[in-house]
Design a protein around this motif. Structure first.
Motif, PDB file in Angstrom:
ATOM      1  N   GLN A  48       0.939  -1.366   0.106  1.00  0.00           N
ATOM      2  CA  GLN A  48      -0.074  -0.121  -0.034  1.00  0.00           C
ATOM      3  C   GLN A  48       0.846   1.310  -0.039  1.00  0.00           C
ATOM      4  N   GLU A  49       0.487   2.208  -0.961  1.00  0.00           N
ATOM      5  CA  GLU A  49       1.298   3.512  -0.884  1.00  0.00           C
ATOM      6  C   GLU A  49       1.453   4.154   0.320  1.00  0.00           C
ATOM      7  N   PHE A  50       0.538   4.845   0.864  1.00  0.00           N
ATOM      8  CA  PHE A  50       0.335   5.599   1.809  1.00  0.00           C
ATOM      9  C   PHE A  50      -0.617   5.177   2.869  1.00  0.00           C
ATOM     10  N   CYS A  51      -0.211   4.515   4.106  1.00  0.00           N
ATOM     11  CA  CYS A  51      -1.068   4.183   5.082  1.00  0.00           C
ATOM     12  C   CYS A  51      -0.383   4.004   6.426  1.00  0.00           C
ATOM     13  N   ASP A  52      -0.987   3.974   7.707  1.00  0.00           N
ATOM     14  CA  ASP A  52      -0.660   3.711   8.950  1.00  0.00           C
ATOM     15  C   ASP A  52      -0.497   2.076   9.180  1.00  0.00           C
ATOM     16  N   THR A  53       0.924   1.951   8.914  1.00  0.00           N
ATOM     17  CA  THR A  53       1.247   0.525   9.096  1.00  0.00           C
ATOM     18  C   THR A  53       1.288   0.230  10.740  1.00  0.00           C
ATOM     19  N   PRO A  54       1.141  -1.149  10.913  1.00  0.00           N
ATOM     20  CA  PRO A  54       1.326  -1.391  12.366  1.00  0.00           C
ATOM     21  C   PRO A  54       2.608  -0.828  12.879  1.00  0.00           C
ATOM     22  N   LEU A  55       3.712  -0.685  12.112  1.00  0.00           N
ATOM     23  CA  LEU A  55       4.884   0.030  12.867  1.00  0.00           C
ATOM     24  C   LEU A  55       4.740   1.481  13.282  1.00  0.00           C
ATOM     25  N   HIS A  56       4.035   2.219  12.243  1.00  0.00           N
ATOM     26  CA  HIS A  56       3.515   3.661  12.606  1.00  0.00           C
ATOM     27  C   HIS A  56       2.546   3.802  14.090  1.00  0.00           C
ATOM     28  N   VAL A  57       1.736   2.601  14.104  1.00  0.00           N
ATOM     29  CA  VAL A  57       0.907   2.643  15.210  1.00  0.00           C
ATOM     30  C   VAL A  57       1.790   2.339  16.347  1.00  0.00           C
ATOM     31  N   ALA A  58       2.749   1.297  16.529  1.00  0.00           N
ATOM     32  CA  ALA A  58       3.712   0.962  17.513  1.00  0.00           C
ATOM     33  C   ALA A  58       4.638   2.220  17.939  1.00  0.00           C
ATOM     34  N   ALA A  59       5.130   2.721  16.848  1.00  0.00           N
ATOM     35  CA  ALA A  59       6.016   4.017  16.983  1.00  0.00           C
ATOM     36  C   ALA A  59       5.158   5.120  17.879  1.00  0.00           C
ATOM     37  N   GLU A  60       3.931   5.311  17.408  1.00  0.00           N
ATOM     38  CA  GLU A  60       3.189   6.511  17.959  1.00  0.00           C
ATOM     39  C   GLU A  60       2.822   5.997  19.402  1.00  0.00           C
ATOM     40  N   ALA A  61       2.745   4.801  19.430  1.00  0.00           N
ATOM     41  CA  ALA A  61       2.186   4.344  21.039  1.00  0.00           C
ATOM     42  C   ALA A  61       3.354   4.231  21.828  1.00  0.00           C
ATOM     43  N   GLY A  62       4.533   4.275  21.422  1.00  0.00           N
ATOM     44  CA  GLY A  62       5.727   3.962  22.370  1.00  0.00           C
ATOM     45  C   GLY A  62       5.814   2.501  22.746  1.00  0.00           C
ATOM     46  N   GLN A  63       5.416   1.702  21.862  1.00  0.00           N
ATOM     47  CA  GLN A  63       5.694   0.151  21.941  1.00  0.00           C
ATOM     48  C   GLN A  63       7.093  -0.183  21.420  1.00  0.00           C
ATOM     49  N   THR A  64       8.145  -0.053  22.116  1.00  0.00           N
ATOM     50  CA  THR A  64       9.533  -0.307  21.611  1.00  0.00           C
ATOM     51  C   THR A  64       9.597  -1.693  21.306  1.00  0.00           C
ATOM     52  N   VAL A  65       9.259  -2.680  22.026  1.00  0.00           N
ATOM     53  CA  VAL A  65       9.684  -3.993  21.596  1.00  0.00           C
ATOM     54  C   VAL A  65       8.860  -4.618  20.469  1.00  0.00           C
ATOM     55  N   PHE A  66       7.642  -4.130  20.416  1.00  0.00           N
ATOM     56  CA  PHE A  66       6.954  -4.533  19.383  1.00  0.00           C
ATOM     57  C   PHE A  66       7.397  -3.853  18.069  1.00  0.00           C
ATOM     58  N   ALA A  67       7.824  -2.614  17.956  1.00  0.00           N
ATOM     59  CA  ALA A  67       8.319  -2.046  16.957  1.00  0.00           C
ATOM     60  C   ALA A  67       9.656  -2.487  16.361  1.00  0.00           C
ATOM     61  N   LEU A  68      10.363  -3.011  17.356  1.00  0.00           N
ATOM     62  CA  LEU A  68      11.791  -3.655  16.916  1.00  0.00           C
ATOM     63  C   LEU A  68      11.392  -4.873  16.547  1.00  0.00           C
ATOM     64  N   GLU A  69      10.569  -5.723  16.896  1.00  0.00           N
ATOM     65  CA  GLU A  69      10.400  -6.951  16.401  1.00  0.00           C
ATOM     66  C   GLU A  69       9.708  -7.062  14.774  1.00  0.00           C
ATOM     67  N   LEU A  70       8.876  -5.827  14.637  1.00  0.00           N
ATOM     68  CA  LEU A  70       8.289  -5.701  13.374  1.00  0.00           C
ATOM     69  C   LEU A  70       9.361  -5.381  12.386  1.00  0.00           C
ATOM     70  N   MET A  71      10.049  -4.524  12.849  1.00  0.00           N
ATOM     71  CA  MET A  71      11.421  -3.919  12.058  1.00  0.00           C
ATOM     72  C   MET A  71      12.177  -5.262  11.627  1.00  0.00           C
TER      73      MET A  71
END
Length: 461
Positions: A48-71
């Motif tokens: 998808q071109e422009f969308c709020d990915t789960p990584l956007h959501v995790a970063a905005e919510a400050g979920q560090t572990v989830f963000a690193l897992e997804l990356m």
């Protein structure tokens, strides 16, 4: 009569919605359950071109572990922009989640240079937060990001000055001075103009910021730079001289402009710092080749000084011949003839005439001094403080031996001795003093940088 029933149909959430919810609460187990149900779920989101990915959501919510897992599962998601033109790191910094942002940068330092809305990078958004630890960490890990500009050609220093954030500006400037940037790069950055032609000094003058103006004058910036309205910073201040802060800024600029001695010394310091930067960032192959060439020249010139063309007078074996004794020209005899003319057959003296001697020794010693300075630059810039200082002292002693031999022993007469002593020897001693001053400056800067790194490590959240 038939009764009507209202049946509410519950639509189950999509896989993408479930992934976003898992990101919001930081549930990595739910993420892997979704991947088990639909292995290509992350690939579909990525397409998808422009969308709020789960990584956007995790970063905005400050979920560090989830963000690193997804990356780790899909690194390309870290550089995707949402509908608002922000990457996940943009959102983490906007929401003030320092730990999440810095953890993402440890995974990929180039994320801080992703351009988003209006050309803003995450570092541009980090500056207004004023978090000193975040700013210094970003600059330490990715020093090149400070040169990034927005679509309006604003650097992060422009943005800090526009926001009247003096503390952030001072933090950026100190971090820039401690970084690996050269003096020329720092000067070009401070003199950089945005689309309105304004430098940081123009903006600081417009906002009446004496602290920023004073800190800028400590660098050799262009005080007469004009913007698109053909106005210098002093012109802007002169137009608003009655306003609070304008007089102080104007006084600082006039004082800096009139203090030519200080600016001349600053230019010399910047030139030396630039040379040290070039030597420090030289490739290992070039550095090794340079040292080989300079050592060869040092050896050749030193040997040539001890064995000048034509040779030197040897001691006479005849005991009755007074010319068999060695004569040191720097020590004058009580005999008036010895003060006017040196004994031409004194042991160790060059057989050359005064003119020939000077034509040979002055270029020879000049070549030695040039290689001496270059070698010291390379050593000071690339070796540890103790090792480089020891080698500089050793080279200084070698230079002293060469000068003493040329001035006091090998000179054919007192005329050449006086010329060498008053001119060549003085210049060589001046070079030695300059090299020791440079070495002291480098040592102090390394010491300050080391203390800064220790304090920075203690500030880690």
């Amino acid at each position: 009569m038939a009764e009507s029933f209202n049946i509410d149909v519950v639509i189950p959430p999509t896989v993408e919605e479930r992934a976003s919810e898992a990101a919001r609460i930081g549930d990595t187990n739910a993420l892997y359950e979704l991947i088990g149900e639909k292995p290509d779920v992350l690939s579909e989101i990525e397409r998808q071109e422009f969308c709020d990915t789960p990584l956007h959501v995790a970063a905005e919510a400050g979920q560090t572990v989830f963000a690193l897992e997804l990356m780790g599962l899909k690194p390309s998601l870290a550089k995707k922009l949402n509908q608002d033109g922000w990457s996940p790191l943009h959102l983490a910094l906007k929401k003030g989640h320092a730990e999440t942002a810095l953890s993402m940068l440890e995974f990929d330092k180039d994320l801080v240079r992703v351009r988003g809305k209006d050309g803003y990078t995450p570092f541009h958004l980090a500056a207004p937060t004023g978090d000193r630890y975040v700013l210094t960490t970003i600059l330490r890990d990715c020093p090149g990001c400070i040169h990034d500009v927005t679509n309006w050609n604003d650097t992060v220093l422009h943005l800090a000055a526009k926001a009247n954030d003096v503390n952030t500006y001072q933090t950026l400037l100190k971090s820039l001075w401690r970084s690996e940037c050269s003096t020329l790069q720092i000067k070009n950055l401070l003199d950089f103009k945005n689309r309105d032609g304004d430098t940081v000094l123009h903006i600081a003058a417009s906002n009446k910021q004496p602290e920023v103006v004073r800190s800028l004058t400590r660098y050799c910036i262009d005080l007469r730079a004009t913007n698109s309205k053909n106005l210098t910073a002093m012109d802007i201040l002169s137009q608003a001289e009655d306003q609070q802060g304008s007089k102080e800024c104007l006084r600082i600029l006039r004082s800096a402009q009139n203090n030519r001695t200080s600016r001349a010394l600053q230019h010399i310091f910047d030139f030396v710092s630039q040379l040290a930067y070039d030597a420090r960032n030289m490739s290992s192959d070039k550095s090794n080749a340079l040292l080989v060439v300079t050592v060869l020249i040092l050896t050749a010139t030193y040997q040539a000084a001890l064995s000048p063309p034509g040779g030197v007078y040897q001691p006479n074996s005849t005991e009755n011949d007074t010319s068999a004794t060695m004569e040191i020209h720097g020590i004058r005899s009580t005999n008036p003839l010895s003060n006017k003319r040196k004994n031409p057959s004194a042991a160790g003296a060059s057989v050359l005439s005064t003119a020939d001697f000077l034509w040979f020794f002055i270029p020879n010693i000049a070549a030695f001094n040039i290689c001496f300075v270059i070698t010291c630059f390379v050593l000071i810039s690339n070796l540890t403080i103790f090792v480089s200082s020891t080698l500089v002292v050793a080279l200084s002693l070698l230079l002293s031996c060469l000068l003493v031999s040329a001035v006091l022993v090998i000179s054919p007469n007192h005329a050449s001795t006086d010329f060498m002593l008053y001119y060549v020897y003085s210049i060589a001693c001046f070079l030695v003093i300059v090299m020791y001053t440079i070495a002291l400056v480098v040592v102090v800067r390394k010491f300050i940088s080391r203390l800064s790194n220790i304090r920075h490590a203690r500030q880690k959240p």
